[in-house]
Structures are given as structure tokens and as C-alpha cells.
Design an enzyme around this catalytic site. Structure first.
Site, mmCIF file in Angstrom:
data_model
loop_
_atom_site.group_PDB
_atom_site.id
_atom_site.type_symbol
_atom_site.label_atom_id
_atom_site.label_comp_id
_atom_site.label_asym_id
_atom_site.label_seq_id
_atom_site.Cartn_x
_atom_site.Cartn_y
_atom_site.Cartn_z
ATOM 1 C CD GLU A 11 -3.648 -5.666 3.878
ATOM 2 O OE1 GLU A 11 -4.501 -4.864 4.321
ATOM 3 O OE2 GLU A 11 -2.424 -5.476 3.957
ATOM 4 C CD GLU A 52 -3.078 -1.053 2.173
ATOM 5 O OE1 GLU A 52 -3.083 -0.093 2.948
ATOM 6 O OE2 GLU A 52 -3.946 -1.927 2.166
HETATM 7 C C1 FCB Z 1 -4.564 -1.912 5.429
HETATM 8 C C2 FCB Z 1 -3.216 -2.261 5.983
HETATM 9 C C3 FCB Z 1 -3.233 -3.343 7.025
HETATM 10 C C4 FCB Z 1 -4.444 -3.234 7.944
HETATM 11 C C5 FCB Z 1 -5.712 -3.054 7.145
HETATM 12 C C6 FCB Z 1 -6.967 -2.948 8.000
HETATM 13 O O1 FCB Z 1 -4.559 -0.619 4.924
HETATM 14 O O2 FCB Z 1 -2.337 -2.685 4.953
HETATM 15 O O3 FCB Z 1 -2.019 -3.301 7.716
HETATM 16 O O4 FCB Z 1 -4.239 -2.282 8.891
HETATM 17 O O5 FCB Z 1 -5.618 -1.916 6.345
#
Ligand code: FCB
Length: 478
Positions: free
Chosen positions: A381, A180
Site C-alpha cells: 500500500e 497492518e
Molecule cells: C491503511 C489501511 C487501508 C487504508 C489506508 C489509507 O492503514 O490498510 O485499508 O485505509 O490505510
């Protein structure tokens, strides 16, 4: 340990079975600062998150990752939990200051050894290790020299990446460089909500560029050493909608999509910056050297997509914009996007206040596949955060999370059925953990952690996810 194989999925609502192709990766994700703890052990140096979290007022409740969920000491139990879940793959991050405490110069063999032991434990359990080299914990000495806005940091990152890869590349096949970069650059250097907490729009744009340059340099260095490994980055993409079809709202959506999505996708996959974003940010001295684009645009073998939500945005033309956006424009991660407001869409939200919109995930996946050269995709994620407490029996009946994951996995399935080369899915997160500026107040885990005792207890969603993995997808319903 509790067996996780029961299928507790309900059978309300109508939905067909959604089974994924054989070989689809089923994972969960974590990050070093959020789970490891042992901040001052094993020769680890300080990171920007140590400094930031220990500064009063930066993190809710004054929480820090000093202890986190003590994964540094409990990693074998955590691998056993993963085995119980049936995970095929585990995404974790390597702490740069644990491996190279000053961010340049000497490496710390004890730090590297921790990851060797973790990787070996995973392989012994039949779980594929899927490390990320940078999940936001920049060694503090590098920030003291200017941090990501400095070009040199990209070179230091590539050196560190090459060293870790040399140590683990024989046993680890899939490598993610940076996680990210939008958050690292814009929350870290523009809004100051994340470490290192700077509020300098120009610095944030340079940080974004150097994070991507670091990605490209790292891929070059690692691929030279093990061409058979698979390399890529993980970007956080959003679906973005204008609140109405008023041209000001449509333009707001263009700006936010530009800065959130295309500023990263275009250089990584097309080798150029989006001209409209360069124009939007032209007052900030951001003129990236064109020769860097060839480095950023390394061929990659996989793209990680982190997806949580949709943004609905409106333009605020004229005088109202001045009033609404003046504090916002100086301290906003949306550099160059003054006159933009984020508006409630009326959709249900998670405990983070984030819109729940699985259709947005389908939109993001089909867009990346349709508008960019084809590359294997992974959801690195996806998950839902709530402020949860166990009931008197110690159970966490997290039906909200199960509903969220079910809907998003169905969106993934629709994308796969439509020809999108999505090869795996990692839910965020394996365990409850340190949720950055929210401290320990928000929980994303499949497994509940009692922070006083460090006791792990699978939530209902853990059992549900184990059933999904065992079956290779979702059952039909209704
Ligand atoms: C993302 C992050 C991760 C976590 C999620 C909820 O932005 O990469 O570390 O905190 O959000």
C-alpha cells in the site's frame, strides 16, 4: 470506457528516468469492508466493523460499509477498469464473515463462491490475484468471545485461512495473512478509534501477539497444503525521526519506532520481541510465551510493506508530560509510550494531514533490507487521500496524488537500484472507498466513485499510472 493509456505526466522538475526491472508487479489494493457492500447478502455474517460503524459517533458522518462501492455486485466492471489500467496484479481482501459467518464452525459456500468468481475474472483478464486473508473485519461472534486478545482467535484464523486456501490455492499463488496488525491491535483495542473500539492497553498488546501468532499458524497450515505458494504478512511501517537531538526526543523516537515497526518486524523476521519494547510495556502484563515465537517466525516468501508517512516525535519530560499525556496515555495507541508527542515537521501534508515524505519510504526499504534477513519485498500500500470533488466536466485533476505517487515510486526505484529486493508496488487504492473512521470523507482512489450513483470515473492519476505501467516506470524529467 475511457482509454487510460495517455501519458499525462508533466515535464517540470529534474529527474532521470526510473524504469523498473522486467517482471516488477504493478498493482492496486483494496479491502473487503471498504468496497464490497452487500453487508447482509449472500449469507455474510456480521463483522466488528458492521457493529462499530453502526454505533452512532464512531465513524464520521455515521457512514457505514453497508453499501460501500457495491463491488460485490460490480466486480466485473471493476476488473475491466483494472484491465484498462494495465494492472499486472490486484490486492484485495477476503471477508472472513462472508466465508465463515460465525468465525468458527460452518463455512458459507456462497461467500467462497464470490471470491472464486472474482479470482476467475482476474485470471481471465490476465491479472494476478493477490488476496489478504485479514483486513480487519473480524466476525462479530469471535469478538463476543474476546476477540484478538484471546489466543483462540489465532487458531480460528488459521482454520479459516486453510479453508480459503484449499479452495483457491490452485489458482492463487501469493497470499497475505494479516494486514497492518499494528492498526488492528492498537487502534482497535487501545485507542478505540477502530473496531471493536476497546480502550484496554493490555488487551491491545495481546491482540498484536495473537495477530502475529495467527499469521504463523496460517502460514504453517497453508504451506502444508501447497508448498509452492508464496506467503507473507503486510505491516505498516513508518520512518520515525526525533524532533531534535535532545535525548528525550531521541528516546521518544526509539519508543515509537519500537511499537510501530520493530514490535512486528522482529518477531516475524528474527523470532524475538525487541527487549526495549517489552520493557516499555512491562506494566501491562504482556509476557508472550517464548514457544509462540517459533510459530510467528515461520519462513516467509514475501513481506508486504504499507508506507504512507513519517512520524516526527518529541519527548515531554517532567511535569509537562503529565499534563500533555494523561488523556493520551490512557487512550493512545502508543501503549507504554507516554511522554511522547507527535509534532508537525513543516513538510507538506496530504488531505489526511499526513506528512509527505518519499525519503521515508527509501529509508524504510533500506532499513528492512539492511537490518533483517533478506526476503522479497512488496509495497502493498502507498497512496494519498484527499477530500476531492470533480470539476464541472466531471474530471478529477488530482495533481497532488500524481506528485505523491511519482515521488514514492522514485524512492522505490532508488531502493531497487541500491540492491533492495523490492519486487512490486500496489497503490492504495483502486477506487475511492470507505476510509474507516473517516467514512466516505477522504478519497484515496485512482478512480473516482460517485457514491449516489456508483458511477466510476478515472481520475488524472489513473491515466498517469496506466502510463507508468505501460512504460515500466517513470520518464526522465527536466
Ligand atoms: C491503511 C489501511 C487501508 C487504508 C489506508 C489509507 O492503514 O490498510 O485499508 O485505509 O490505510
Amino acid at each position: 470506457m475511457t482509454s487510460l493509456q495517455d501519458d499525462t505526466s508533466d515535464d517540470t522538475g529534474a529527474a532521470p528516468a526510473a524504469l523498473f526491472p522486467t517482471g516488477f508487479r504493478w498493482g492496486a489494493a483494496t479491502a473487503a469492508y471498504q468496497i464490497e457492500g452487500a453487508a447482509d447478502e449472500g449469507g455474510r455474517g456480521p463483522s466488528i466493523w458492521d457493529t462499530f460503524a453502526r454505533t452512532p459517533g464512531k465513524v464520521l458522518g455515521g457512514d457505514t460499509g453497508d453499501v460501500a462501492v457495491d463491488h460485490y455486485h460490480r466486480f466485473r466492471d471493476d476488473v475491466a477498469l483494472m484491465e484498462d489500467l494495465g494492472l499486472t496484479s490486484y490486492r484485495f481482501s477476503i471477508s472472513w464473515p462472508r466465508v465463515q459467518p460465525a468465525g468458527s464452525g460452518a463455512f458459507n459456500p456462497e461467500g467462497l463462491d464470490f471470491y472464486r468468481r472474482l479470482v476467475d475474472a482476474l485470471l481471465d483478464a490476465g491479472i494476478e490475484p493477490w488476496p489478504t486473508l485479514y483486513h480487519w473485519d473480524l466476525p462479530q461472534p469471535l469478538e463476543d468471545k474476546g476477540g484478538w486478545p484471546e489466543r483462540e482467535t489465532a487458531h480460528r484464523f488459521a482454520e479459516y485461512a486453510a479453508h480459503v486456501h484449499e479452495a483457491l490455492g490452485d489458482r492463487v499463488r501469493h497470499w497475505t495473512t494479516v494486514n497492518e496488525p499494528w492498526c488492528a491491535a492498537f487502534l482497535g483495542y487501545a485507542s478505540g478509534e477502530h473496531a471493536p473500539g476497546r480502550r484496554d492497553p493490555s488487551a491491545s498488546l495481546h491482540a498484536a501477539h495473537h495477530l502475529m501468532l495467527g499469521h504463523g499458524l496460517a502460514v504453517q497450515a497453508m504451506r502444508a497444503h501447497a508448498p509452492g505458494n508464496r506467503f507473507g504478512a503486510a505491516v505498516n511501517l513508518y520512518a520515525v525521526s526525533p524532533a531534535t537531538d535532545d535525548p528525550a526526543d531521541v528516546d521518544a523516537a526509539r519508543r515509537v519506532d519500537g511499537l510501530q515497526n520493530r514490535l512486528f518486524l522482529d518477531p516475524l523476521l528474527l523470532g524475538r520481541y525487541p527487549w526495549d519494547v517489552l520493557a516499555d510495556t512491562s506494566g501491562h502484563g504482556f509476557n508472550p510465551p517464548s514457544e509462540d515465537l517459533a510459530v510467528i517466525h515461520q519462513p516467509i516468501d514475501q513481506l508486504g510493506i504499507n508506507y504512507y508517512s513519517r512520524h516526527t516525535v518529541a519527548g515531554t519530560p517532567g511535569e509537562a508530560a503529565q499534563a500533555a499525556s494523561s488523556p493520551f496515555a490512557t487512550h493512545s495507541p502508543w501503549v507504554g509510550s507516554g511522554h511522547v508527542r507527535f509534532v508537525p515537521s513543516g513538510r507538506p501534508v496530504t488531505g489526511m494531514g499526513w506528512d509527505i515524505d518519499a525519503g521515508g519510504l527509501y529509508e524504510v526499504l533500506t532499513r528492512v533490507h539492511g537490518e533483517y534477513p533478506s526476503v522479497p519485498l512488496y509495497i502493498t500500500e502507498n497512496g494519498a487521500g484527499y477530500d476531492e470533488t470533480p470539476d464541472e466536466d466531471g474530471a478529477v485533476k488530482d495533481a497532488g496524488r500524481i506528485g505523491y505517487l511519482d515521488a514514492h515510486l522514485r524512492a522505490c526505484h532508488d531502493a531497487v537500484s541500491g540492491g533492495v529486493p523490492l519486487r512490486g508496488y500496489f497503490t492504495w487504492s483502486l477506487l475511492d472507498n470507505f476510509e474507516w473512521a473517516w467514512g466516505y470523507s477522504k478519497r484515496f482512489g485512482l478512480v473516482h466513485v460517485d457514491y449516489a450513483t456508483q458511477r466510476r470515473a478515472p481520475k488524472d492519476s489513473a491515466r498517469w499510472y496506466a502510463g507508468v505501467i505501460e512504460r515500466g516506470g517513470l520518464p526522465g524529467r527536466g
